[in-house]
Design a protein around this motif. Sequence first.
Motif, PDB file in Angstrom:
ATOM      1  N   PRO A 103      -4.915   0.938  -8.289  1.00  0.00           N
ATOM      2  CA  PRO A 103      -3.725   1.023  -8.157  1.00  0.00           C
ATOM      3  C   PRO A 103      -2.711   1.618  -9.350  1.00  0.00           C
ATOM      4  CG  PRO A 103      -4.124  -1.222  -8.188  1.00  0.00           C
ATOM      5  CD  PRO A 103      -5.339  -0.413  -8.268  1.00  0.00           C
ATOM      6  N   ASP A 141       0.806  -1.348  -0.186  1.00  0.00           N
ATOM      7  CA  ASP A 141       0.131  -0.132   0.135  1.00  0.00           C
ATOM      8  C   ASP A 141       0.853   1.249  -0.142  1.00  0.00           C
ATOM      9  OD1 ASP A 141      -2.242  -1.428   0.260  1.00  0.00           O
ATOM     10  OD2 ASP A 141      -2.570  -1.480   2.256  1.00  0.00           O
ATOM     11  N   THR A 174       2.256   1.957  -3.601  1.00  0.00           N
ATOM     12  CA  THR A 174       1.405   2.146  -4.305  1.00  0.00           C
ATOM     13  C   THR A 174       1.024   3.701  -4.427  1.00  0.00           C
ATOM     14  OG1 THR A 174       0.141   0.163  -4.575  1.00  0.00           O
ATOM     15  CG2 THR A 174      -0.899   2.146  -5.146  1.00  0.00           C
TER      16      THR A 174
END
Length: 360
Positions: free
Chosen positions: A208, A145, A148
């Motif tokens: 993403p 995360d 990204t």
Amino acid sequence: MLKRFPTALLSIALLLNIGLVKADRLILPALEQDGLDSSLLLDIGIADQRLVAVGEQGAIIFSDDEGNNWQQAKVPVSALLTGVNFLSHTRGWAVGHDGIMLSSEDAGSKWRLVLDGNQLNAMRVNAIEESLSELSTQSDSDPLDIETLEYQLEDAQFAVEEGASSPLLDVLFIDSQKGFAVGAYGLLVETDDAGVNWYYTGHKLPNPDSLHLNRLFYTKQGELFVLGEAGLLLKSNDNGLSWKSLSVPYDGSFFSMVESGSLYLMGLRGNALKRIDVDAWEKIELPTKSTINDAVEVRGKVYLVGQGGVLLQKTASGFEAFSKRGLLSYSAVTYVGDQLIAVGEAGVTKIAVEENAGNE
């Protein structure tokens, strides 16, 4: 692929903007035009009984007599406009290239600039930096995360260097306070106060790769959908607080959705899906390979419009050609009285609706 108008329309739109490259589209007002209803138009909305259409070089036109006569609105920018939506009989919003967002308080006669691409880029950087900072301080954060968000921050910072170039493609209010606008490269902004303030949330979507977001749709059951490219279909059941990505049997761009008994989803090359369960979809056949750009329900009957003048009606046996097909593409459609009002390459086209046409 951007929004719900096909490559052909997008190419024309880009060519029409070449003459303005050296000028500042953010400060030059829309030029007064002749033949208002025959210029390139990309979306159309309704403010009470007034039709309002948007399109090339900042043009916004409106009609108070069901599309027979049109007037040009006062618009402070000359960027290509791609979407329009009215929150009430008088208050409306329009979006377009260069991150443009406009608002009107008089049913579309006059417009003011609310947001431009430079402000949008700054909002995007600040929002991602804040989220990245919060995530980095959490001990249980997923490294993927964080990675990204770091990539998205790099893209956002690059967009700042490029300037006001990323287009907003659609805008939609779901109630008197809550509104959304989406665009290219995963852009999403929201408001909770009827458009007084906007904030960036595109980085919070399950997107993403920052795929283009073409269209917003709100169902009668309160489901909010975002239609994107490469088979991206996002849904929120809580008015945008959380989102999930749905699995669908098509990996091309989506441009339109319509609700009539079932929920129908349309996109590139005549690909169409029908919802068969809460989050399950199946392919359906259309009698065309043309891209479907928009759809409208009229008193229980559904009409689709698209590239190359395609116009389809849903009948008991499926979708069939409706009315005489032209050569120029339609980008959006609505209705007033007993006629469809379509806009596109040929400007405004009025199409009579036959009362005896069959429907499922």
